[in-house]
Design a protein around this motif. Structure first.
Motif, short mmCIF file in Angstrom:
data_model
loop_
_atom_site.label_atom_id
_atom_site.label_comp_id
_atom_site.label_asym_id
_atom_site.label_seq_id
_atom_site.Cartn_x
_atom_site.Cartn_y
_atom_site.Cartn_z
N ARG A 25 -9.25 59.89 -38.70
CA ARG A 25 -8.38 59.74 -39.88
C ARG A 25 -6.98 60.28 -39.60
N ALA A 26 -6.91 61.43 -38.95
CA ALA A 26 -5.61 62.01 -38.64
C ALA A 26 -4.79 61.10 -37.73
N LEU A 27 -5.45 60.48 -36.76
CA LEU A 27 -4.76 59.56 -35.85
C LEU A 27 -4.29 58.31 -36.58
N GLN A 28 -4.94 57.97 -37.68
CA GLN A 28 -4.53 56.81 -38.46
C GLN A 28 -3.27 57.09 -39.28
N VAL A 29 -3.14 58.31 -39.80
CA VAL A 29 -2.08 58.58 -40.80
C VAL A 29 -0.95 59.46 -40.29
N THR A 30 -1.16 60.18 -39.18
CA THR A 30 -0.11 61.09 -38.70
C THR A 30 0.98 60.30 -37.97
N PRO A 31 2.24 60.46 -38.35
CA PRO A 31 3.33 59.71 -37.69
C PRO A 31 3.71 60.34 -36.35
N LEU A 32 2.92 60.09 -35.33
CA LEU A 32 3.17 60.67 -34.02
C LEU A 32 4.38 59.99 -33.36
N PRO A 33 5.19 60.74 -32.62
CA PRO A 33 6.32 60.13 -31.92
C PRO A 33 5.84 59.26 -30.77
N ALA A 34 6.63 58.28 -30.43
CA ALA A 34 6.29 57.43 -29.28
C ALA A 34 6.37 58.25 -28.00
N PRO A 35 5.46 58.07 -27.07
CA PRO A 35 5.51 58.83 -25.81
C PRO A 35 6.69 58.36 -24.96
N GLY A 36 7.21 59.26 -24.16
CA GLY A 36 8.27 58.89 -23.24
C GLY A 36 7.76 58.00 -22.12
N ALA A 37 8.68 57.39 -21.41
CA ALA A 37 8.29 56.54 -20.29
C ALA A 37 7.59 57.36 -19.22
N ASP A 38 6.58 56.77 -18.61
CA ASP A 38 5.84 57.46 -17.57
C ASP A 38 6.64 57.51 -16.27
N ASP A 39 6.41 58.55 -15.50
CA ASP A 39 6.99 58.66 -14.18
C ASP A 39 6.53 57.46 -13.35
N PRO A 40 7.45 56.74 -12.70
CA PRO A 40 7.06 55.55 -11.92
C PRO A 40 6.02 55.83 -10.85
N VAL A 41 5.93 57.07 -10.37
CA VAL A 41 4.96 57.39 -9.33
C VAL A 41 3.53 57.29 -9.83
N LEU A 42 3.35 57.26 -11.16
CA LEU A 42 2.02 57.20 -11.75
C LEU A 42 1.48 55.78 -11.90
N ARG A 43 2.26 54.80 -11.52
CA ARG A 43 1.78 53.42 -11.66
C ARG A 43 0.53 53.19 -10.81
N THR A 44 -0.36 52.36 -11.35
CA THR A 44 -1.56 51.98 -10.61
C THR A 44 -2.01 50.60 -11.06
#
Length: 345
Positions: A25-44
């Motif tokens: 329920r909390a994940l449905q209603v809480t206005p979480l900020p968008a995550p930042g872009a991932d470090d390119p080294v983490l691509r898979t």
């Protein structure tokens, strides 16, 4: 401690299943900020899926696809929802979810409780399009033809998920794990391949850790023969290590979390040896740190999934694992996660 981690700590004071429902329920209603872009080294890359980072959410947290927008903002490289069965079912009687605090583990015997395929498909139709979303398929407890349930799920969800996982490894549905035998698996995967046709959506298979190396080898060959795109290694275990100390250690169901680490790693190594690079692998089970995620990647996993560790570490664990992995990759001279896969073999 961030707000999301503080919330997780408060939820741990409640009955486990009540806490789970409140978290959704909390994940449905809480206005979480968008995550930042991932470090390119983490691509898979996992088969045909390009992932911004290798840290995924395992199925089981969001069984009905209700909180995908919130989950997509926690920094996962991919999010798997389900398991979903064709017909809605209540699952096993409560209590059916147990925290083993001293062991940093969970035992569950939920029994594929979910609202059914139609409700699930409707929610997937409103999914966040910027995130990689997978759908985990199960079979109804009372169905006589379990393979038909998976075929029905695959057809109903066509075009709604970025990949589909066939879960034949839950220990809480009678007869389900028997589908991991070669004859039954050939029948199931053959029927899925026919139903899939030319649909490019990747199909993964999720297996149990309670298999011998030879059994895993047979599953790898069957997966290759029928054109599967990846293997998820592994689900919960029926084993109860002697090291368990928590009062609820004797409860029936599947054990997950830290005590699964060794068994899940052994299963991953067996799958990596059998596949020899021919079939992408996703590691699950006891992954609770960047060091553990790194060990699974070097053992042959193109990506990892977490779930139980989130209960004890909070959602900030995702960012911590990613930071640790990025540092390790650069220290070893790799430019992407894909380059590091299997380098310990």
């Amino acid at each position: 401690m961030g707000l999301t981690d503080l919330g997780a700590a408060l939820l741990r004071t409640l009955d486990p299943e009540t806490a789970h429902q409140l978290a959704i329920r909390a994940l449905q209603v809480t206005p979480l900020p968008a995550p930042g872009a991932d470090d390119p080294v983490l691509r898979t890359r996992v088969g045909r899926l390009d992932l911004p980072n290798p840290v995924g959410l395992a199925a089981g947290l969001d069984k009905n696809g209700e909180a995908l927008h919130g989950l997509a903002r926690l920094g996962f490289g991919f999010v798997e929802c389900g398991s979903v069965t064709p017909l809605a079912q209540p699952g096993n009687p409560r209590p059916r979810l147990f925290r083993l605090y001293q062991d940093r583990a969970i035992i569950n015997r939920m029994g594929f409780n979910n609202a059914g395929l139609d409700a699930f498909a409707t929610r997937l139709g409103r999914r966040p399009t910027q995130a990689v979303i997978g759908a985990n398929l199960g079979a109804n407890k009372d169905t006589e033809d379990k393979a038909a349930d998976y075929v029905q799920g695959l057809i109903r969800l066509k075009g709604l998920a970025d990949y589909v996982t066939v879960n034949v490894s839950s220990p809480n549905t009678p007869g389900l794990r028997a589908l991991q035998g070669r004859a039954a698996l050939d029948d199931l995967l053959g029927r899925l391949a026919e139903a899939r046709g030319e649909d490019p959506t990747p199909v993964f298979l999720k297996i149990a850790p309670d298999l011998t190396a030879d059994e895993i080898g047979l599953i790898v060959e069957a997966s290759l023969d029928h054109g599967l795109d990846a293997l998820i290694v592994s689900n919960t275990t029926l084993d109860r290590p002697d090291s368990l100390r928590s009062p609820d250690r004797g409860e029936a169901g599947g054990l997950s979390g830290a005590p699964l680490k060794s068994r899940a790693t052994e299963a991953l190594r067996a799958a990596a040896e059998a596949s020899a690079g021919r079939l992408p692998l996703i590691a699950v089970g006891g992954i609770d740190s960047g060091a553990e995620a790194w060990a699974r990647i070097r053992a042959g996993a193109a990506a990892v999934q977490i779930y139980s560790a989130l209960i004890y570490e909070g959602p900030g664990l995702v960012a911590r694992i990613k930071r640790d992995l990025a540092a390790r990759l650069r220290a070893e001279g790799f430019s992407t996660v894909s380059e590091a896969v299997g380098t310990a073999r």
